[in-house]
Design a protein around this motif. Structure first.
Motif, mmCIF file in Angstrom:
data_model
loop_
_atom_site.group_PDB
_atom_site.id
_atom_site.type_symbol
_atom_site.label_atom_id
_atom_site.label_comp_id
_atom_site.label_asym_id
_atom_site.label_seq_id
_atom_site.Cartn_x
_atom_site.Cartn_y
_atom_site.Cartn_z
ATOM 1 N N ASP B 3 67.153 -33.275 40.054
ATOM 2 C CA ASP B 3 66.824 -32.634 38.792
ATOM 3 C C ASP B 3 67.474 -31.260 38.718
ATOM 4 O O ASP B 3 67.342 -30.459 39.635
ATOM 5 N N ALA B 4 68.177 -31.000 37.632
ATOM 6 C CA ALA B 4 68.795 -29.688 37.459
ATOM 7 C C ALA B 4 67.767 -28.693 36.939
ATOM 8 O O ALA B 4 67.850 -27.498 37.205
ATOM 9 N N ILE B 5 66.806 -29.169 36.178
ATOM 10 C CA ILE B 5 65.770 -28.291 35.628
ATOM 11 C C ILE B 5 64.407 -28.901 35.939
ATOM 12 O O ILE B 5 64.194 -30.097 35.720
ATOM 13 N N VAL B 6 63.539 -28.094 36.495
ATOM 14 C CA VAL B 6 62.175 -28.546 36.765
ATOM 15 C C VAL B 6 61.216 -27.508 36.197
ATOM 16 O O VAL B 6 61.318 -26.321 36.502
ATOM 17 N N VAL B 7 60.323 -27.957 35.352
ATOM 18 C CA VAL B 7 59.331 -27.058 34.760
ATOM 19 C C VAL B 7 57.962 -27.662 35.005
ATOM 20 O O VAL B 7 57.746 -28.840 34.720
ATOM 21 N N GLU B 8 57.070 -26.864 35.549
ATOM 22 C CA GLU B 8 55.735 -27.386 35.858
ATOM 23 C C GLU B 8 54.652 -26.435 35.391
ATOM 24 O O GLU B 8 54.640 -25.262 35.782
ATOM 25 N N GLY B 9 53.783 -26.925 34.548
ATOM 26 C CA GLY B 9 52.610 -26.158 34.136
ATOM 27 C C GLY B 9 52.934 -24.789 33.545
ATOM 28 O O GLY B 9 52.222 -23.817 33.768
ATOM 29 N N LEU B 10 54.003 -24.748 32.754
ATOM 30 C CA LEU B 10 54.446 -23.460 32.224
ATOM 31 C C LEU B 10 53.488 -22.940 31.141
ATOM 32 O O LEU B 10 53.192 -23.641 30.173
ATOM 33 N N VAL B 11 53.020 -21.714 31.327
ATOM 34 C CA VAL B 11 52.107 -21.092 30.364
ATOM 35 C C VAL B 11 52.688 -19.759 29.938
ATOM 36 O O VAL B 11 53.185 -18.993 30.769
ATOM 37 N N LYS B 12 52.669 -19.502 28.631
ATOM 38 C CA LYS B 12 53.092 -18.189 28.143
ATOM 39 C C LYS B 12 52.208 -17.783 26.973
ATOM 40 O O LYS B 12 52.030 -18.539 26.024
ATOM 41 N N ARG B 13 51.657 -16.583 27.076
ATOM 42 C CA ARG B 13 50.842 -16.054 25.978
ATOM 43 C C ARG B 13 51.492 -14.800 25.421
ATOM 44 O O ARG B 13 52.064 -14.018 26.168
ATOM 45 N N PHE B 14 51.392 -14.660 24.114
ATOM 46 C CA PHE B 14 51.791 -13.398 23.475
ATOM 47 C C PHE B 14 50.529 -12.858 22.837
ATOM 48 O O PHE B 14 50.116 -13.351 21.797
ATOM 49 N N GLY B 15 49.901 -11.888 23.470
ATOM 50 C CA GLY B 15 48.638 -11.398 22.940
ATOM 51 C C GLY B 15 47.650 -12.541 22.892
ATOM 52 O O GLY B 15 47.377 -13.187 23.902
ATOM 53 N N THR B 17 48.156 -15.257 21.001
ATOM 54 C CA THR B 17 48.849 -16.524 20.742
ATOM 55 C C THR B 17 49.222 -17.191 22.060
ATOM 56 O O THR B 17 49.812 -16.557 22.920
ATOM 57 N N THR B 18 48.881 -18.456 22.196
ATOM 58 C CA THR B 18 49.354 -19.187 23.364
ATOM 59 C C THR B 18 50.590 -19.959 22.952
ATOM 60 O O THR B 18 50.507 -20.947 22.235
ATOM 61 N N ALA B 19 51.750 -19.459 23.371
ATOM 62 C CA ALA B 19 53.001 -20.103 22.962
ATOM 63 C C ALA B 19 53.240 -21.369 23.777
ATOM 64 O O ALA B 19 53.706 -22.374 23.252
ATOM 65 N N LEU B 20 52.927 -21.331 25.062
ATOM 66 C CA LEU B 20 53.049 -22.503 25.913
ATOM 67 C C LEU B 20 51.735 -22.692 26.645
ATOM 68 O O LEU B 20 51.226 -21.763 27.270
ATOM 69 N N ALA B 21 51.198 -23.906 26.562
ATOM 70 C CA ALA B 21 49.884 -24.151 27.152
ATOM 71 C C ALA B 21 49.972 -25.148 28.297
ATOM 72 O O ALA B 21 49.148 -26.028 28.430
ATOM 73 N N HIS B 210 52.430 -26.902 19.400
ATOM 74 C CA HIS B 210 51.434 -25.941 19.866
ATOM 75 C C HIS B 210 51.515 -25.721 21.372
ATOM 76 O O HIS B 210 50.504 -25.621 22.042
ATOM 77 N N GLY B 211 52.722 -25.693 21.903
ATOM 78 C CA GLY B 211 52.881 -25.363 23.317
ATOM 79 C C GLY B 211 52.500 -26.468 24.277
ATOM 80 O O GLY B 211 52.364 -26.215 25.475
ATOM 81 N N ARG B 212 52.290 -27.683 23.763
ATOM 82 C CA ARG B 212 51.991 -28.809 24.647
ATOM 83 C C ARG B 212 52.980 -29.928 24.420
ATOM 84 O O ARG B 212 53.408 -30.156 23.292
ATOM 85 N N VAL B 213 53.250 -30.668 25.489
ATOM 86 C CA VAL B 213 54.093 -31.849 25.336
ATOM 87 C C VAL B 213 53.239 -32.935 24.715
ATOM 88 O O VAL B 213 52.161 -33.241 25.224
ATOM 89 N N ILE B 214 53.679 -33.486 23.580
ATOM 90 C CA ILE B 214 52.876 -34.546 22.975
ATOM 91 C C ILE B 214 53.530 -35.901 23.144
ATOM 92 O O ILE B 214 52.900 -36.926 22.922
ATOM 93 N N ALA B 215 54.785 -35.930 23.530
ATOM 94 C CA ALA B 215 55.421 -37.223 23.792
ATOM 95 C C ALA B 215 56.717 -36.982 24.530
ATOM 96 O O ALA B 215 57.306 -35.904 24.435
ATOM 97 N N ARG B 216 57.137 -37.996 25.269
ATOM 98 C CA ARG B 216 58.447 -37.904 25.886
ATOM 99 C C ARG B 216 58.996 -39.302 26.076
ATOM 100 O O ARG B 216 58.252 -40.269 26.147
ATOM 101 N N GLY B 217 60.293 -39.397 26.125
ATOM 102 C CA GLY B 217 60.904 -40.704 26.309
ATOM 103 C C GLY B 217 62.288 -40.721 25.697
ATOM 104 O O GLY B 217 62.805 -39.676 25.289
ATOM 105 N N THR B 218 62.877 -41.902 25.606
ATOM 106 C CA THR B 218 64.176 -42.003 24.947
ATOM 107 C C THR B 218 63.931 -42.047 23.448
ATOM 108 O O THR B 218 62.798 -42.216 22.991
#
Ligand code: ATP
Ligand code: MG
Lengths: 269, 334
Positions: B3-15, B17-21, B210-218
């Motif tokens: 895998d060239a990119i691996v992202v796990e449980g990424l969370v980011k808040r701005f004040g 606002t939860t940009a990534l949950a 809303h900062g959540r993955v709701i689906a993935r696939g081809t």
């Protein structure tokens, strides 16, 4: 030199070049850097000069020019803040921050380019000054020192302005904000009038104001002091070169690291 | 494949606002991932964290095995970024822009220049190469911006809405170019609002909202989820919507969607033209005035409406409100 330092310098040179290309392409900048200092010299020499209550027999041009030099380079250094804010707004800082370049180079390149702009202003003002009767009455070495101390002081203010630009982020606001600070600094000083004309509270401020020291240092180094305008008996003005360099060192020691840190943490939105 | 990119449980808040949950995603080396989502979904935030511009509040993000927070410099050396808004220096010419970025990637001067010329050519900017970028059109700036991110031949490329604001011809050109890069082995993470674009370019897609993955696939897997095609009708009278929907209901895979304002009726259906003839047969001779009738492939709106709708239902049914990816996405999806 260490490899990182060489790379920092190389990256900074790339950024400086970029900033100077802008100066070349945006004639307004050249106009600001050259015409407005000329206007200042003429205005203070011929318009305000007569109105300002100066001791008789004083050589107006010699008294005023070092003050105008100092005011112009200090104003010139505010360009740094507005330019950084503009880069931030246009997303260029994001671009730079995603590149494997050294962390301080964007700011070094900016402040160095603005130093160059200030150097152009000062040359233009000096020539204008010579035409309206200003003279250098000191050695060549001292005169060079006079120009250098003005530029070095302005360079340290550029770093303060760089940090302001990164925090305030809107070019117009940076300009207005810096005027609020820079106007009192350059006017509540010995720039245009002898300090004895100030009421006491303002006078103390003016005596310890670093801008007064730069002006006094420049007057001494250009041989523009006169018996007619005695220097107040305070340490800052009796040792203006030292006092100016002290402030320059303090500004650089504080704002270089603070601005670099702000740069690393900033983001375009 | 690694895998060239691996992202796990990424969370980011701005004040507040939860940009990534809590976003998880991986991109296989040499593949293209399409990151889809509506405005404010968090696409740009993911890109900004992966390109070291923003620090995450929690979670892990790695590019080529390097942690984006700890090894930021090493990450920057092997990535290219084209942000959502073109970041070109207006006062420099196209050539100067590219040369500058090349030099800042630490390319030798000659290489920076030859790469600059090569890319200007590739992006159809040779004629404008010596004009300040101020004089460029929006599309030209966009192309210059993308060229800048490619100057050092990055192994991993991030493109944040690369075709937004391009005219159809430029968009096609850009698609072709991105496909070429992918064929050449560059790993690409591309965000977009257009399903068609992701469909064309991406090997896999991740849909966030809303900062959540709701689906993935081809692409096919996603479209299967939204129920293939839709039959769409526009009627002359809004009053007919109900009766028409009633007659066509048994053709639909899911509830018909009625819009009184536009007098439109939309039904998820399976099959092809036979559905149209059947619909026509059922409506014929009943006095309904049909202005328009056709089969339409689902677009991102459909994917979106369907996915978010389902997600909410599943979460309620399963009581798993904190689950970023409800079980509905199973089956077809990874
Ligand atoms: N610097 C910031 N300060 C405050 N809120 C922010 C900031 N950056 C992003 N946000 C918020 O985080 C959320 C996600 O934003 P993001 O830009 O990642 O969305 P996006 O999917 O890229 O949207 P778009 O399609 O509009 O580009 C939004 O609600 C946005 O308002
Ligand atoms: Mg975005």
């Amino acid at each position: 030199m260490s490899a990182t330092l060489v790379q920092t310098l190389a990256d900074s040179a790339v950024i400086t070049k970029r900033n100077l290309i802008k100066v070349k392409r945006v004639p307004d900048l050249i106009v600001f850097a050259t015409l407005s200092p000329i206007m200042f010299v003429l205005l203070f020499r011929y318009v305000f000069g007569g109105a300002i209550n100066l001791p008789p027999d004083i050589n107006y041009a010699e008294f005023l020019l070092p003050g105008i030099f100092a005011q112009t380079v200090v104003f010139g250094s505010t360009v740094t803040g507005a330019s950084i804010a503009e880069d931030l707004q246009k997303g260029l800082i994001d671009r730079f921050r995603s590149l494997p370049m050294s962390r301080s180079s964007v700011l070094v390149g900016r402040t160095v380019a603005d130093l160059g702009l200030n150097a152009i202003s000062i040359v233009v003002m000096a020539i204008t000054g010579l035409i309206v009767g200003w003279r250098i009455n000191s050695s060549f070495g001292e005169a060079v020192g006079g120009f250098l101390i003005l530029l070095v002081f302005a360079f340290s203010i550029s770093w303060l302005m760089a940090m302001v630009g990164l925090l305030v982020r809107t070019p117009e606001v940076v300009n207005n904000a810096s005027f609020i600070v820079i106007f009192p600094l350059t006017f509540v000083a010995n720039t245009f009038v002898p300090l004895e004309t100030f009421p006491s509270v303002l006078r103390t401020f003016a005596e310890w104001n670093p801008v007064s020291a730069v002006v006094q240092a420049a007057r001494e180094l250009f041989g523009n002091t006169s018996e007619i305008v005695p220097v107040p008996d305070v340490w800052s003005l009796q040792n203006p070169v030292l006092y100016t360099l002290l402030w320059t060192a303090i500004f650089l020691a504080a704002f270089v690291p603070l601005a670099v840190r702000a740069y690393q943490r900033t983001a375009s939105r | 494949m690694t895998d060239a990119i691996v992202v796990e449980g990424l969370v980011k808040r701005f004040g507040t606002t939860t940009a990534l949950a809590g976003v998880d995603l991986t991109v296989t080396e040499g593949s293209v991932l399409g990151l889809l989502g509506p405005n404010g979904a968090g696409k740009t935030t993911v890109v900004r964290i992966l390109t070291t511009l923003l620090a995450a509040d929690a979670g892990r993000a790695e590019v080529l095995g390097l942690d984006v927070a700890r090894d930021a410099d090493a990450v920057r050396a092997s990535i290219g970024l084209t942000g959502q808004y073109a970041a070109v220096d207006e006062y420099l010419t196209g050539f100067e822009n590219l040369e500058m970025v090349g030099r800042l990637y630490r390319l030798p001067r000659r290489e920076a220049r030859s790469r600059a010329r090569e890319l200007l050519e590739r992006f159809d900017l040779t004629d404008a190469a010596d004009r300040p970028a101020k004089t460029y059109s929006g599309g030209m700036r966009r192309r210059l911006d993308i060229a800048a991110s490619l100057i050092a031949r990055p192994r991993v490329l991030f493109l944040d809405e690369p075709t937004t604001g391009l005219d159809p011809r430029s968009r096609l050109g850009m698609w072709e170019f991105i496909a070429d890069l992918a064929d050449g082995g560059t790993t690409i993470l591309l965000t977009t609002q257009y399903l068609e674009e992701a469909d064309r370019l991406a090997d896999r897609m991740v849909v966030i909202d809303h900062g959540r993955v709701i689906a993935r696939g081809t692409g096919d897997e996603l479209k299967e989820q939204v129920g293939g095609r839709r039959l769409e009708l526009t009627l002359a009278r809004a009053a007919d919507l109900g009766p028409v929907a009633e007659r066509l209901r048994s053709l639909a895979l899911d509830e018909p969607h009625l819009d009184e304002q536009t007098r439109k009726l939309s039904l998820p259906v399976s099959g092809g033209v036979d559905v149209i003839s059947e619909a026509v047969r059922r409506l014929d001779g009943n006095g309904f005035e049909v202005l328009d009738l056709g089969l339409r492939r689902p677009d991102l709106d459909d994917v979106f409406l369907t996915l978010t709708g389902h997600a909410a239902e599943e979460a309620r049914a399963g009581g798993e409100t904190a689950q970023p990816e409800p079980a509905t996405t199973g089956g077809a999806l990874r």
